[in-house]
Design a protein around this motif. Structure first.
Motif, mmCIF file in Angstrom:
data_model
loop_
_atom_site.group_PDB
_atom_site.id
_atom_site.type_symbol
_atom_site.label_atom_id
_atom_site.label_comp_id
_atom_site.label_asym_id
_atom_site.label_seq_id
_atom_site.Cartn_x
_atom_site.Cartn_y
_atom_site.Cartn_z
ATOM 1 N N GLY A 239 18.807 69.860 -26.775
ATOM 2 C CA GLY A 239 17.792 70.430 -27.657
ATOM 3 C C GLY A 239 18.254 71.738 -28.270
ATOM 4 O O GLY A 239 18.108 71.966 -29.477
ATOM 5 N N HIS A 240 18.832 72.601 -27.436
ATOM 6 C CA HIS A 240 19.334 73.882 -27.946
ATOM 7 C C HIS A 240 20.564 73.692 -28.831
ATOM 8 O O HIS A 240 20.749 74.426 -29.810
ATOM 9 N N PHE A 241 21.418 72.741 -28.488
ATOM 10 C CA PHE A 241 22.585 72.455 -29.326
ATOM 11 C C PHE A 241 22.129 72.086 -30.735
ATOM 12 O O PHE A 241 22.643 72.618 -31.733
ATOM 13 N N ALA A 242 21.148 71.184 -30.823
ATOM 14 C CA ALA A 242 20.649 70.760 -32.132
ATOM 15 C C ALA A 242 19.949 71.909 -32.857
ATOM 16 O O ALA A 242 20.169 72.124 -34.054
ATOM 17 N N PHE A 243 19.113 72.650 -32.151
ATOM 18 C CA PHE A 243 18.350 73.749 -32.754
ATOM 19 C C PHE A 243 19.300 74.798 -33.334
ATOM 20 O O PHE A 243 19.128 75.260 -34.465
ATOM 21 N N THR A 244 20.320 75.154 -32.564
ATOM 22 C CA THR A 244 21.284 76.153 -33.029
ATOM 23 C C THR A 244 22.038 75.660 -34.257
ATOM 24 O O THR A 244 22.208 76.395 -35.241
ATOM 25 N N GLY A 245 22.491 74.417 -34.208
ATOM 26 C CA GLY A 245 23.240 73.884 -35.337
ATOM 27 C C GLY A 245 22.428 73.839 -36.617
ATOM 28 O O GLY A 245 22.944 74.117 -37.708
ATOM 29 N N LEU A 246 21.147 73.526 -36.495
ATOM 30 C CA LEU A 246 20.279 73.423 -37.661
ATOM 31 C C LEU A 246 19.887 74.795 -38.227
ATOM 32 O O LEU A 246 19.461 74.883 -39.386
ATOM 33 N N LEU A 247 20.010 75.846 -37.403
ATOM 34 C CA LEU A 247 19.650 77.201 -37.857
ATOM 35 C C LEU A 247 20.854 78.069 -38.182
ATOM 36 O O LEU A 247 20.691 79.185 -38.680
ATOM 37 N N LEU A 248 22.045 77.568 -37.917
ATOM 38 C CA LEU A 248 23.214 78.435 -38.010
ATOM 39 C C LEU A 248 23.422 79.000 -39.410
ATOM 40 O O LEU A 248 23.934 80.114 -39.566
ATOM 41 N N ASP A 249 23.001 78.261 -40.434
ATOM 42 C CA ASP A 249 23.174 78.775 -41.800
ATOM 43 C C ASP A 249 22.320 80.003 -42.075
ATOM 44 O O ASP A 249 22.579 80.747 -43.019
ATOM 45 N N LEU A 250 21.287 80.246 -41.233
ATOM 46 C CA LEU A 250 20.484 81.465 -41.369
ATOM 47 C C LEU A 250 21.119 82.644 -40.642
ATOM 48 O O LEU A 250 20.737 83.798 -40.857
ATOM 49 N N LEU A 251 22.083 82.365 -39.768
ATOM 50 C CA LEU A 251 22.776 83.413 -39.018
ATOM 51 C C LEU A 251 24.102 83.802 -39.654
ATOM 52 O O LEU A 251 24.464 84.985 -39.680
ATOM 53 N N LEU A 252 24.843 82.828 -40.147
ATOM 54 C CA LEU A 252 26.208 83.065 -40.603
ATOM 55 C C LEU A 252 26.344 84.156 -41.671
ATOM 56 O O LEU A 252 27.327 84.905 -41.650
ATOM 57 N N PRO A 253 25.404 84.296 -42.609
ATOM 58 C CA PRO A 253 25.570 85.366 -43.610
ATOM 59 C C PRO A 253 25.241 86.763 -43.088
ATOM 60 O O PRO A 253 25.431 87.740 -43.810
ATOM 61 N N VAL A 254 24.756 86.864 -41.857
ATOM 62 C CA VAL A 254 24.224 88.131 -41.344
ATOM 63 C C VAL A 254 25.256 88.822 -40.446
ATOM 64 O O VAL A 254 25.509 88.383 -39.324
ATOM 65 N N PRO A 255 25.861 89.921 -40.904
ATOM 66 C CA PRO A 255 26.799 90.650 -40.048
ATOM 67 C C PRO A 255 26.112 91.105 -38.762
ATOM 68 O O PRO A 255 24.990 91.607 -38.782
ATOM 69 N N GLY A 256 26.797 90.908 -37.647
ATOM 70 C CA GLY A 256 26.239 91.336 -36.367
ATOM 71 C C GLY A 256 25.250 90.375 -35.755
ATOM 72 O O GLY A 256 24.646 90.682 -34.717
ATOM 73 N N SER A 257 25.047 89.215 -36.345
ATOM 74 C CA SER A 257 24.119 88.238 -35.775
ATOM 75 C C SER A 257 24.711 87.637 -34.499
ATOM 76 O O SER A 257 25.933 87.569 -34.334
ATOM 77 N N ARG A 258 23.828 87.191 -33.615
ATOM 78 C CA ARG A 258 24.277 86.694 -32.310
ATOM 79 C C ARG A 258 23.467 85.478 -31.879
ATOM 80 O O ARG A 258 22.269 85.383 -32.151
ATOM 81 N N VAL A 259 24.154 84.591 -31.167
ATOM 82 C CA VAL A 259 23.520 83.485 -30.454
ATOM 83 C C VAL A 259 23.755 83.731 -28.971
ATOM 84 O O VAL A 259 24.894 83.954 -28.547
ATOM 85 N N VAL A 260 22.689 83.711 -28.182
ATOM 86 C CA VAL A 260 22.809 83.924 -26.742
ATOM 87 C C VAL A 260 22.364 82.661 -26.009
ATOM 88 O O VAL A 260 21.223 82.218 -26.155
ATOM 89 N N ALA A 261 23.275 82.090 -25.245
ATOM 90 C CA ALA A 261 22.957 80.935 -24.406
ATOM 91 C C ALA A 261 22.577 81.442 -23.022
ATOM 92 O O ALA A 261 23.333 82.193 -22.400
ATOM 93 N N VAL A 262 21.410 81.040 -22.548
ATOM 94 C CA VAL A 262 20.980 81.460 -21.211
ATOM 95 C C VAL A 262 21.413 80.405 -20.201
ATOM 96 O O VAL A 262 20.922 79.275 -20.203
ATOM 97 N N ALA A 263 22.375 80.780 -19.373
ATOM 98 C CA ALA A 263 22.930 79.884 -18.373
ATOM 99 C C ALA A 263 22.342 80.219 -17.003
ATOM 100 O O ALA A 263 21.218 80.731 -16.912
ATOM 101 N N SER A 264 23.078 79.964 -15.945
ATOM 102 C CA SER A 264 22.545 80.153 -14.599
ATOM 103 C C SER A 264 23.689 80.163 -13.602
ATOM 104 O O SER A 264 24.750 79.559 -13.842
#
Length: 302
Positions: A123-148
């Motif tokens: 679910g997160h893989f798909a969500f991130t991929g579908l939103l990545l175009d909103l992050l890529l133009p933004v300097p300093g943008s980040r994706v954080v994966a919450v692991a365990s």
């Protein structure tokens, strides 16, 4: 004496847009609340909209908080949420993939994926991929994966039976999903690096006292309750590694943050190590390819 990193160290977030999954309770709520207090516009991406609205009402006056319906156990919901966020948001600075399920009896997502792997990873893989175009133009943008820390616990990527159809072990299945979160974060960073704007990091909360344990067997919950004060921390402390990965100006792509105490159970947020298995490049790439195939989401990087 070394100063420990706390929520007070989160820089001003005015003008930044943060999307936090599973933000109506626990770690997600604590993370979203601090970001909003620092001036970010925060989207609570939650399965239950009514609970999301109740959570939003708990934010301080003047907080810029909205609620977005997102059921990570349904790729249709993931696609709908991503489309709605494209309409609502001009950009995304922070995407924090926090939501998850832990130790349920065997269930499947709408598409038939084992619930923990399907929700926590796919679910997160798909969500991130579908939103990545909103992050890529933004300097300093980040994706954080919450692991365990569970990515070390009887964890492997069972490519021969990813959906646990032959037999089901809820603990091992959870370990697989959290190992997948971490491997996804590492592989995503490698693919983002040439673009130079967005970075991917990972974090884990140690053993935080949240609602995540609600699906655990009764005996395990009983043991957990009895010894919890000895090796756990509250959700506000558990959120600190996530917040540091998301906001520390000195954080670097590919880093993994967690508590610095013995076993990683509790403590102050620092860069920590992950299992050798999580760094296996061939496994990371294979997981990525399988995830694209299962979700039908192709990334604009790589």
């Amino acid at each position: 004496m070394t100063e420990h990193w706390t929520a007070r160290d989160v820089p001003d977030q005015t003008g930044r847009v943060a999307v936090v999954t599973g933000a109506n309770t626990g770690l997600g709520f604590e993370t979203a609340q601090v970001l909003a207090e620092r001036g970010a516009s925060v989207v609570l991406a939650v399965r239950d909209v009514e609970k999301g609205k109740q959570a939003a009402a708990r934010f301080g006056a003047g907080a810029d908080v909205t609620v977005q319906e997102l059921d990570l156990a349904s790729l249709e919901s993931v696609r709908t949420a991503a489309a709605e966020l494209h309409t609502a948001l001009p950009k995304i600075d922070l995407l924090i993939n926090n939501a998850g399920v832990m130790y349920p009896p065997r269930q499947t997502t709408r598409e038939g994926f084992e619930l923990q792997f399907g929700t926590n990873h796919l679910g997160h893989f798909a969500f991130t991929g579908l939103l990545l175009d909103l992050l890529l133009p933004v300097p300093g943008s980040r994706v954080v994966a919450v692991a365990s820390i569970a990515h070390r616990l009887r964890a492997a990527i069972h490519f021969d039976d990813l959906q646990w159809e032959n037999s089901y072990d809820r603990v091992a299945a959870y370990g697989q999903s959290k190992l997948a979160n971490l491997m996804f974060g590492y592989e995503l960073q490698r693919r983002l690096a040439p673009h130079g704007t967005t970075v991917a990091l990972a974090a884990h909360p140690g053993v935080a006292r949240t609602e995540l344990m609600r699906n655990s067997p009764a005996a395990l919950r009983g043991v957990f309750s009895a010894v919890a004060p000895l090796f756990t921390q509250d959700s506000a402390r558990g959120a600190l590694p996530i917040l540091r990965a998301a906001t520390d100006p000195g954080a670097l792509g590919g880093q993994y943050y967690g508590p610095d105490g013995l076993g990683g159970y509790r403590g102050h947020p620092e860069v920590v190590s992950s299992s050798p298995q999580s760094h296996d490049l061939a496994l990371q790439r294979r997981l990525w390819e399988v995830s694209e195939e299962l979700t039908a989401v192709e990334y604009p990087v790589g």
